[in-house]
Design a protein around this motif. Structure first.
Motif, PDB file in Angstrom:
ATOM      1  N   LYS B  27       0.687  -1.208  -0.050  1.00 53.70           N
ATOM      2  CA  LYS B  27      -0.102   0.231   0.046  1.00 53.70           C
ATOM      3  C   LYS B  27       0.904   1.509   0.100  1.00 53.70           C
ATOM      4  N   LEU B  28       0.516   2.200  -0.870  1.00 55.75           N
ATOM      5  CA  LEU B  28       1.306   3.463  -1.084  1.00 55.75           C
ATOM      6  C   LEU B  28       0.482   4.498  -0.345  1.00 55.75           C
ATOM      7  N   GLN B  46      -0.151  12.051  -8.705  1.00 59.70           N
ATOM      8  CA  GLN B  46      -0.263  11.579  -9.853  1.00 59.70           C
ATOM      9  C   GLN B  46       0.977  10.590 -10.052  1.00 59.70           C
ATOM     10  N   LEU B  47       2.021  10.926  -9.689  1.00 70.40           N
ATOM     11  CA  LEU B  47       3.120   9.915  -9.933  1.00 70.40           C
ATOM     12  C   LEU B  47       2.945   8.570  -9.389  1.00 70.40           C
ATOM     13  N   VAL B  48       2.305   8.546  -8.121  1.00 71.69           N
ATOM     14  CA  VAL B  48       2.118   7.497  -7.220  1.00 71.69           C
ATOM     15  C   VAL B  48       0.846   6.571  -7.925  1.00 71.69           C
ATOM     16  N   ARG B  49      -0.112   7.293  -8.406  1.00 72.73           N
ATOM     17  CA  ARG B  49      -1.178   6.676  -9.030  1.00 72.73           C
ATOM     18  C   ARG B  49      -0.528   5.981 -10.441  1.00 72.73           C
ATOM     19  N   SER B  55       1.044  -2.518 -11.544  1.00 74.66           N
ATOM     20  CA  SER B  55       0.936  -3.983 -10.645  1.00 74.66           C
ATOM     21  C   SER B  55      -0.362  -3.987  -9.904  1.00 74.66           C
ATOM     22  N   ASP B  56      -1.140  -5.059 -10.040  1.00 73.09           N
ATOM     23  CA  ASP B  56      -2.459  -5.295  -9.333  1.00 73.09           C
ATOM     24  C   ASP B  56      -1.911  -5.600  -8.053  1.00 73.09           C
ATOM     25  N   LYS B  57      -0.699  -5.514  -7.631  1.00 69.65           N
ATOM     26  CA  LYS B  57      -0.477  -5.802  -6.045  1.00 69.65           C
ATOM     27  C   LYS B  57      -0.474  -4.474  -5.560  1.00 69.65           C
ATOM     28  N   LEU B  58      -0.512  -3.326  -5.980  1.00 71.33           N
ATOM     29  CA  LEU B  58      -0.380  -2.024  -5.634  1.00 71.33           C
ATOM     30  C   LEU B  58      -1.640  -1.388  -5.418  1.00 71.33           C
ATOM     31  N   THR B  59      -1.828  -0.817  -3.979  1.00 72.84           N
ATOM     32  CA  THR B  59      -3.085  -0.084  -3.742  1.00 72.84           C
ATOM     33  C   THR B  59      -2.631   1.573  -3.355  1.00 72.84           C
ATOM     34  N   VAL B  60      -3.478   2.101  -3.572  1.00 73.43           N
ATOM     35  CA  VAL B  60      -2.922   3.884  -3.167  1.00 73.43           C
ATOM     36  C   VAL B  60      -3.932   4.499  -2.045  1.00 73.43           C
ATOM     37  N   GLU B  61      -3.569   4.846  -1.111  1.00 77.68           N
ATOM     38  CA  GLU B  61      -4.606   5.798  -0.158  1.00 77.68           C
ATOM     39  C   GLU B  61      -4.095   7.424  -0.005  1.00 77.68           C
ATOM     40  N   VAL B  62      -4.973   8.119  -0.012  1.00 81.52           N
ATOM     41  CA  VAL B  62      -4.232   9.584   0.084  1.00 81.52           C
ATOM     42  C   VAL B  62      -4.891  10.163   1.167  1.00 81.52           C
ATOM     43  N   LEU B  63      -4.120  10.621   2.046  1.00 82.21           N
ATOM     44  CA  LEU B  63      -4.453  11.342   3.347  1.00 82.21           C
ATOM     45  C   LEU B  63      -3.873  12.771   3.549  1.00 82.21           C
ATOM     46  N   ASN B  64      -4.866  13.632   3.856  1.00 82.62           N
ATOM     47  CA  ASN B  64      -4.597  15.036   4.126  1.00 82.62           C
ATOM     48  C   ASN B  64      -4.321  15.080   5.756  1.00 82.62           C
ATOM     49  N   PRO B  65      -3.026  15.337   6.156  1.00 80.33           N
ATOM     50  CA  PRO B  65      -2.714  15.365   7.322  1.00 80.33           C
ATOM     51  C   PRO B  65      -3.483  16.351   8.411  1.00 80.33           C
ATOM     52  N   ALA B  66      -3.890  17.587   7.736  1.00 81.14           N
ATOM     53  CA  ALA B  66      -4.757  18.429   8.421  1.00 81.14           C
ATOM     54  C   ALA B  66      -6.383  17.856   8.356  1.00 81.14           C
ATOM     55  N   ILE B  67      -6.649  17.139   7.488  1.00 77.10           N
ATOM     56  CA  ILE B  67      -7.990  16.682   7.671  1.00 77.10           C
ATOM     57  C   ILE B  67      -8.244  15.083   8.113  1.00 77.10           C
ATOM     58  N   VAL B  85       5.407   3.730   2.418  1.00 72.70           N
ATOM     59  CA  VAL B  85       5.290   2.555   1.732  1.00 72.70           C
ATOM     60  C   VAL B  85       5.070   1.407   2.722  1.00 72.70           C
ATOM     61  N   GLU B  86       3.953   0.562   2.526  1.00 74.62           N
ATOM     62  CA  GLU B  86       3.848  -0.615   3.497  1.00 74.62           C
ATOM     63  C   GLU B  86       3.346  -1.946   2.787  1.00 74.62           C
ATOM     64  N   GLY B  87       3.996  -2.913   3.540  1.00 73.69           N
ATOM     65  CA  GLY B  87       3.705  -4.361   2.954  1.00 73.69           C
ATOM     66  C   GLY B  87       3.136  -5.016   3.925  1.00 73.69           C
ATOM     67  N   ALA B  88       3.586  -6.226   4.232  1.00 68.65           N
ATOM     68  CA  ALA B  88       2.982  -7.228   5.148  1.00 68.65           C
ATOM     69  C   ALA B  88       2.936  -6.314   6.605  1.00 68.65           C
ATOM     70  N   ARG B  89       3.721  -5.492   6.859  1.00 69.13           N
ATOM     71  CA  ARG B  89       3.650  -4.474   8.150  1.00 69.13           C
ATOM     72  C   ARG B  89       3.828  -3.116   7.714  1.00 69.13           C
ATOM     73  N   ALA B  90       3.649  -2.223   8.548  1.00 72.25           N
ATOM     74  CA  ALA B  90       3.896  -0.789   8.182  1.00 72.25           C
ATOM     75  C   ALA B  90       5.306  -0.909   8.552  1.00 72.25           C
ATOM     76  N   TYR B  91       6.296  -1.003   7.436  1.00 71.16           N
ATOM     77  CA  TYR B  91       7.708  -0.788   7.626  1.00 71.16           C
ATOM     78  C   TYR B  91       8.203   0.568   8.067  1.00 71.16           C
ATOM     79  N   GLY B  92       7.774   1.646   8.139  1.00 72.20           N
ATOM     80  CA  GLY B  92       8.304   2.802   8.423  1.00 72.20           C
ATOM     81  C   GLY B  92       9.174   3.402   7.271  1.00 72.20           C
ATOM     82  N   ILE B  93       8.895   3.195   6.293  1.00 75.94           N
ATOM     83  CA  ILE B  93       9.464   3.501   4.846  1.00 75.94           C
ATOM     84  C   ILE B  93       8.783   4.883   4.296  1.00 75.94           C
ATOM     85  N   ARG B  94       9.689   5.912   4.321  1.00 72.97           N
ATOM     86  CA  ARG B  94       8.810   7.472   4.107  1.00 72.97           C
ATOM     87  C   ARG B  94       9.609   7.990   2.932  1.00 72.97           C
ATOM     88  N   PHE B  95       8.860   8.572   2.040  1.00 74.82           N
ATOM     89  CA  PHE B  95       9.648   9.594   0.877  1.00 74.82           C
ATOM     90  C   PHE B  95       9.069  10.792   1.285  1.00 74.82           C
TER      91      PHE B  95
END
Lengths: 67, 145
Positions: B27-28, B46-49, B55-67, B85-95
């Motif tokens: 999940k991105l 747009q880039l992430v989408r 790949s059909d293994k990827l999903t996207v969620e968009v969050l607005n930190p203020a909302i 970037v999250e896989g089997a767990r929340a790996y703590g990977i950030r860009f």
């Protein structure tokens, strides 16, 4: 610097943030980024440039070592 | 053919090839805040989408930190645009920032390792990391070129 992300997957303790320096000038100034890649661990240990896995791990261990 | 696409056909072909290595779902999570950095956040989203269509293994969620405060808070993301970037767990990977150039390959590589859960590290390194008694926060600053 892909080691950081791989380390994050290897351990629940590790969090890795890749920062686009030019988009975050304030953050880059705060961490005195002069050259890239620049790595900062626990705001305590820092180095510039690509390093081998062993050296990167050494920096991680140094960052959690007692002062 | 989308004239406004960020990724070229060549990029898409290369990434699709890389994504053949994906095994588990990823999940991105995109962090966007129009009022803080509208253009950059829109480009990042747009880039992430576009990447997620490869790949059909990827999903996207968009969050607005203020909302979406409650959803966004656990990620401890304090800049936008950002991606987790999250896989089997929340790996703590950030860009932080739009991953282009070198950071783009880094994002693709992170998606693959989050999917497989198999870091390309020596057994010694993995053992040392698994023995950590404290949290470790690694920040890596880079530029697109």
């Amino acid at each position: 610097m892909r080691l950081a992300q791989h380390m994050a997957v290897a351990s629940e303790r590790v969090r890795a943030t890749a920062i686009e320096a030019t988009e975050f000038p304030e953050l880059s100034r705060a961490y005195q980024v002069m050259g890239v890649p620049k790595v900062v661990i626990n705001d305590r240990v820092q180095f510039e440039g690509a390093v081998p896995e062993q050296d990167f791990l050494g920096a991680v261990l140094q960052a959690v070592a007692p002062a | 053919m989308n004239a406004m696409a960020i990724l070229t056909e060549r990029d898409r072909t290369a990434v699709r090839k890389e994504f053949e290595k994906l095994t588990g779902p990823v999940k991105l999570v995109v962090f966007s805040q129009e009022l803080v950095a509208g253009d950059l956040c829109r480009q990042n989203e747009q880039l992430v989408r576009e990447v997620a269509t490869l790949s059909d293994k990827l999903t996207v969620e968009v969050l607005n930190p203020a909302i979406d405060r409650e959803r966004a808070e656990p990620y401890r993301v304090d800049q936008v645009p950002a991606i987790a970037v999250e896989g089997a767990r929340a790996y703590g990977i950030r860009f932080y920032g739009i991953p282009s150039g070198y950071e783009f390959s880094n994002l693709i590589d992170s998606i693959i390792v989050a999917s497989t859960g198999e870091p390309a590290l020596s057994e010694e390194t993995k053992a040392s990391l698994q023995a950590l008694a404290e949290d470790v926060d690694i920040k890596v600053f880079s530029t697109p070129t």
